[in-house]
Write an enzyme that holds these catalytic residues in place. Sequence first.
Site, short mmCIF file in Angstrom:
data_model
loop_
_atom_site.label_atom_id
_atom_site.label_comp_id
_atom_site.label_asym_id
_atom_site.label_seq_id
_atom_site.Cartn_x
_atom_site.Cartn_y
_atom_site.Cartn_z
N PHE A 1 0.87 -1.18 0.00
CA PHE A 1 0.00 0.00 0.00
C PHE A 1 0.90 1.23 0.00
O PHE A 1 1.74 1.39 0.89
CB PHE A 1 -0.91 0.02 1.24
N ASP B 1 9.50 2.55 1.12
CA ASP B 1 8.35 3.29 1.64
C ASP B 1 8.32 3.04 3.15
O ASP B 1 7.93 1.98 3.61
CB ASP B 1 7.07 2.77 0.97
N LYS C 1 3.40 10.03 8.36
CA LYS C 1 2.76 9.58 9.60
C LYS C 1 3.47 10.11 10.85
O LYS C 1 3.30 11.25 11.22
CB LYS C 1 2.64 8.05 9.60
#
Length: 402
Positions: A134, A219, A248
Amino acid sequence: MHSAQATSAIVPTYARANIAFERGEGCWLVSTTGERYLDFGAGIAVTSVGHAHPHLVETLVSQGSKLWHVSNLYQNPEGERFARRLVDATFADLVFFANSGAEANEAAIKMARRRQSIGGHAERYRVLTFEGAFHGRTLAMIAAGGQAKYLDGFGPKVDGFDQIPITDLAAVEAAIGPETAAILIEPIQGEGGVRVIPPSFLRGLREICDRRELLLIFDEVQTGVGRTGRFYAYEHCGIHPDILTSAKGIGAGFPMSACLATADAARGLTVGVHGTTFGGNPLAMAIGNATLDVILAPGFIEHVAKLGLYLRQRLAELKDRHGSVIEEVRGEGLMVGLKVKVPPASFAEACLGQKFLVIPAGDNVVRLLPPLVVTEEELAEGVRRLDAACAAVEERLLVAIN
C-alpha cells in the site's frame, strides 16, 4: 433539523465508529461523553509521541503565533534545520518536504524516473512493486499498490508499475526489463498486515539494484521515525535504500512528509522540476523539529525496542490462552500485528467494547500501534483489554456454534 449523522456533509468514504473524541493525553483519549479509551492505534501510526505532548503543544503555539506559511520562494531556516537533522541521522544527503505519505511516494517515483532520464536512460520509467503493498491513494499510488479494490472504477491503471509476489529474488530478477527504473518496497507491509519482509530479501534487492543500475526505494511512511525500534526500519537489515519516504509519525499528528535521498538519486530534481505549495511550511517544520527532539533524545528509540519485545512476549502468552482467536503475533518494535481467526473489523469492535483502540489491516490482521511514549504499565493494561476482547469473541463463537 435532521440529526447530524443522517445529514453529514462529509463524503461517506469511511465507515466511522459511532464515537468521537474531544481530547487526549499521551496514550489516552477522552470521548465527547467523557469516557477514557486506551489508544493503540495512534491515528494509524501517526501520533508517535502521544496526544497533546507538552513540547509539541508549546512549539505549535509559539510558532503559530509567529509564522505559518510563506511558500518555498524564500529561505526556510526551520526547514533547513529539520532537513539537516534527518540527513545526520540517516543515509540521506538531501530531503524534499511534502504533506502526506502519498505525496512523498509520488516525489520518490518522479525522482527515480528523472534520475534514470538524466543518466541517459529515458526509457527506464517502470517501477517494480510487490503484492500486498500500500503506497497511498493518488492515481499513481493505487497503481503502485496494485490492489483491485482500490483501482476499481477509476479508469485505466496508471502505467509504469509492475507487481510481483514477495517470493524470491529470482522472481524479481525475471521481472526486470529494459524499461525498469526502480524497485519500491515497504520493509514491513503495514496495511498489508504487518508483514515483515526478511532482511535477506531486502539485502538481495540492494544487490540487484546495484548490479542492474536501478534505484531502491523504501516506503517507510508507516515504519519510520522510531516505530520499529530503530529510527528507520532499513537499519534492521544492514543496507540502505537510495530513496526513502517518511510521513505519519514524523509530524506526530501534524500533516507532513519527507522524501529522503542520496545526492546521486536526487540529482535530477533541479530548480523548477518538482514543487509543493504547503510542503515544508514553517509550522510543519517547527513541529517536525519538536518531534525529533523527543524521538532522537538519548535512549528513546532503544527503549521503544525494549517495549516492543515486552509487548510481543505478552502477546505470545495471550495467543497461547486464546488460540481459537489469535493465530499469529508478528511485527517489530511497536509495530505489531495480531493475525486473528475472525474478521479483523469484528475483533476491533470487540476491542472497542473494552475501550481499547486497534486498527484492522489486510491478511486478517489487527494492528497495535501505540504511541512510542507508551509505558510498560500501559502495554500491560492493553494486553488485559485484549484478553477481555478475546474472551468476548470466544463467547460469541460459542453462542454461534450452539
